[in-house]
Design an enzyme around this catalytic site. Sequence first.
Site, short mmCIF file in Angstrom:
data_model
loop_
_atom_site.label_atom_id
_atom_site.label_comp_id
_atom_site.label_asym_id
_atom_site.label_seq_id
_atom_site.Cartn_x
_atom_site.Cartn_y
_atom_site.Cartn_z
N GLU A 1 0.83 -1.21 0.00
CA GLU A 1 0.00 0.00 0.00
C GLU A 1 0.86 1.26 0.00
O GLU A 1 0.81 2.08 0.92
CB GLU A 1 -0.97 -0.01 1.18
N GLU B 1 -5.07 -8.38 -0.06
CA GLU B 1 -5.83 -8.15 1.17
C GLU B 1 -7.28 -7.90 0.84
O GLU B 1 -7.60 -7.23 -0.15
CB GLU B 1 -5.34 -6.90 1.93
O1 IFM Z 1 -4.42 -3.51 8.78
C1 IFM Z 1 -4.35 -2.91 7.53
C2 IFM Z 1 -3.14 -3.41 6.76
O2 IFM Z 1 -1.97 -3.23 7.46
C3 IFM Z 1 -3.03 -2.68 5.46
N1 IFM Z 1 -4.27 -2.74 4.72
C4 IFM Z 1 -5.48 -2.41 5.42
C5 IFM Z 1 -5.58 -3.20 6.70
C6 IFM Z 1 -6.88 -2.83 7.44
O3 IFM Z 1 -6.90 -1.48 7.71
#
Ligand code: IFM
Length: 484
Positions: free
Chosen positions: A197, A389
Amino acid sequence: MKRRDVLRSGWALGTGLAVSGPSTMLRAATDNAAVTFPNGFLWGVATAAYQIEGGVHEGGRGASIWDTFSHTPGKTKNGDTGDVADDSYHRWRDDIALMKQLGVKSYRFSIAWPRIQPTGRGPANQAGLDYYKRLVDGLLEAGIRPFPTLYHWDLPQALEDAGGWPNRDTADRMTDYAHIMARALADRVHAWSVLNEVKTFTQAGYWDGGMAPGRKDPLAFLKSTHVANLANANAFRALKAVNPKVEVGSAYDCANCFPASDSVADKAAAVRWDKLINLWYLQATLTGTYPDLLPADQQAALLGWQAGDEARLKVPLDFVGINYYSGWRVWDEPKGNGIPNLNTRAEWAWSPRSIGKSDFGWDIDPPGIRQILKRMQQLTGSIPIEITENGIADNTPPAAYGRIHDVRRIDYLRRHLTELRNAIDDGVPVRAYHLWSLIDNFEWAAGYSQRFGIVHVDFDHGQKRTPRDSAYWYAKVIRDNAVA
Ligand code: IFM
């Protein structure tokens, strides 16, 4: 304008960068038929070092920007820190056993840079390398693909003190770090993700200040985007130099951008925001160029661009990781926001299609995953995609008899996986799904207040792990390669 009207206006499809109309084969999560995935689809879970490891003073680990930030009063909910977190630094065997029990096939974890190079430069810290070697070997023994991320936000504090991500030297430090990790693990790790990210850690870290290192400097943010993109490419080349056979990608958080109204100005603002959020990083990596956003005559100075950067930025990623959670509501902001030409105000996490909110207050928009995948495929073409994710904060407490009925999480997963399957039918080459997260963990500025795990962790009683109903549900999905 009501959400319904935004939908009708056609802009509900995000940025006007339309997804094609619904296919006649479209599956709905409410259908009774099982939704089967392609053979060989890879089912995984994800975590990150600072969020789960704890052990921050052990094994020669140095301080990271998150140690500093979380120990600064007022920065995290309840002053929570990752000092202990899930204690996975000591309990990694338990975590592997949990994954094995659930049948998980791929584990996306991250390597803490300050465990490897405590000050972000210089020789490797053997204790840090040994920790990740043990973890990787344990995963391989359990038949689980080790899928490390090199950088999930825990920059060594010493590098921040030297200027952090806006400082071009950080991209070179990343090269050295990636080389070290490749030499240590590239014989047994075959899939690597470089950055997690990059949009969030540059934006929240250097522009809005809500995350470490907590700077609020739009121009530093712009520089950090370019340096992080250079670092991404540097690490790609470093990993490949040690073992050309490894697959290297990065995880991008992508989100649909919805104009706050159907005014021409808000629609144009949503297009600009999409360029920044969804294209600024991935396009730079795949093409060596930035979307047309900043004033052309200022861009080089704003980014710290140097001759030759186009070639430095560009690498042929083997796969693209996409993290999907919710969408953005975007307004035109004529008075500006500190970034030349951007002139937007944007609110996370919103969707005109919302079917409810998570406990974190994030709008839930399952068709959004299909939409964003199709939108990103305009850029990625045939490059394989892994969902790196996707998940929900569902804080349902344990029932008196010990079970945890997280029905909203199961509903969320069922709907998103069904839409993911629709995207695959549309021709998006998605080959893997990683659920965020295996275990409840330190949710950054929200501390331990938000629980994303399919496994509950009792932080007050020895980090006891208890699989929630969603864990058993997901285990069945993996067994059947289908969502029922
Ligand atoms: O916990 C985070 C993760 O570290 C990065 N993506 C989003 C998740 C939820 O906020």
